[in-house]
Scaffold this active site. Structure first.
Site, PDB file in Angstrom:
ATOM      1  N   PHE A 138      41.594-121.254  -3.521  1.00 47.68           N
ATOM      2  CA  PHE A 138      43.119-121.215  -3.503  1.00 47.68           C
ATOM      3  C   PHE A 138      43.483-119.649  -4.427  1.00 47.68           C
ATOM      4  O   PHE A 138      43.061-119.540  -5.645  1.00 47.68           O
ATOM      5  CB  PHE A 138      43.910-122.295  -3.994  1.00 47.68           C
ATOM      6  CG  PHE A 138      43.747-123.482  -3.342  1.00 47.68           C
ATOM      7  CD1 PHE A 138      44.942-123.505  -2.393  1.00 47.68           C
ATOM      8  CD2 PHE A 138      42.945-124.526  -3.406  1.00 47.68           C
ATOM      9  CE1 PHE A 138      44.960-124.827  -1.497  1.00 47.68           C
ATOM     10  CE2 PHE A 138      42.886-125.474  -2.651  1.00 47.68           C
ATOM     11  CZ  PHE A 138      43.902-125.553  -1.662  1.00 47.68           C
ATOM     12  N   ASP A 139      44.371-119.121  -3.880  1.00 49.95           N
ATOM     13  CA  ASP A 139      45.356-117.934  -4.715  1.00 49.95           C
ATOM     14  C   ASP A 139      46.097-118.933  -5.553  1.00 49.95           C
ATOM     15  O   ASP A 139      46.407-120.165  -5.407  1.00 49.95           O
ATOM     16  CB  ASP A 139      46.008-117.100  -3.836  1.00 49.95           C
ATOM     17  CG  ASP A 139      46.993-116.365  -4.559  1.00 49.95           C
ATOM     18  OD1 ASP A 139      46.498-115.715  -5.437  1.00 49.95           O
ATOM     19  OD2 ASP A 139      48.223-116.230  -4.340  1.00 49.95           O
TER      20      ASP A 139
END
Length: 247
Positions: free
Chosen positions: A16-17
């Site tokens: 994930f960002d």
């Protein structure tokens, strides 16, 4: 289909960002940019303009977007991070449904990572505040020299979790995330609830309008990969299965 193909067709690492993907960090980011720019004697842009730079590499943003020379940009980033550490870090809110998403992905057998251009210490501290740090297998953020790219951080996550690139997916909200995933050679899910990609727009990648939809997107990618393996590997599967033993 061979046993090896069956084993590899499922995604094992979801990366994930952070900003605009895990949490709405915009209040703290905007505050820190305003503070740093004002301290450096610059005119502070409208919030609509500042929102556009969220997710980019900080030093590069101050050089390319705010037009600082390198030495001044380094000082501006120092001021920004000092302000963020004292104020901005406390202004973030975890997106509704994200914690449930992580539980679903864990139950699905996935490792969970973060690749963020945010300073790694900030990312970890914020996850602690959300009581989420122990739910991630790896957190890779920007180093003190501001020398890493999104692709570098993605590849660090992959190496740490010891998976093939074909088994990894990046989830992010911006073109910076998409470019990083493409350069790293992994698949991508774009979220439209963050700062970059928008709802009701046609993209050439799978999108999710909420954290709850990310799980369905992961399943969709895995099902597509399964279909591709069946289509491309069915001819030799019987021969391979005869030669393979149990894991």
């Amino acid at each position: 289909m061979s046993l090896l193909q069956k084993r590899n067709m499922k995604s094992k690492l979801i990366i994930f960002d952070f900003d605009g993907t895990i949490a709405d960090t915009s209040p703290g980011i905007l505050d820190s940019h305003k503070f740093a720019l004002a301290r450096m004697g610059r005119i502070v842009p409208e919030e609509s303009e500042l929102l556009k730079v969220i997710g980019g590499q900080l030093l590069k943003t101050y050089i390319d977007v705010f037009k600082f020379d390198e030495q001044s940009a380094v000082e501006a980033v120092r001021i920004y991070r000092e302000r963020y550490a004292n104020v901005g870090i406390n202004l973030a809110n975890l997106y509704d449904g994200f914690e449930d998403l992580i539980i679903q992905l864990k139950n699905y057998g996935c490792n969970i990572g973060i690749a963020t251009l945010k300073a790694e210490r900030f990312a970890k501290e914020m996850l602690k505040k959300f009581n989420m740090l122990d739910k991630f297998d790896v957190v890779c953020g920007m180093d003190k020299c501001d020398s890493q790219t999104k692709t570098d951080l993605i590849e660090k996550c992959i190496e740490f979790c010891n998976v093939n690139k074909s088994q990894a997916i990046l989830v992010g909200d911006s073109s910076n995330d998409l470019k990083g995933a493409e350069a790293a050679g992994i698949r991508f899910i774009g979220v439209t609830y963050g700062f970059g990609f928008k709802k009701n727009v046609e993209y050439n990648f799978i999108t999710a309008d909420s954290p709850r939809e990310v799980y369905s997107a992961v399943q969709k990618i895995n099902n597509k990969q399964k279909e591709d393996i069946y289509e491309n590997g069915s001819v030799c599967s019987n021969q391979n299965e005869q030669r393979e033993t149990s894991w």
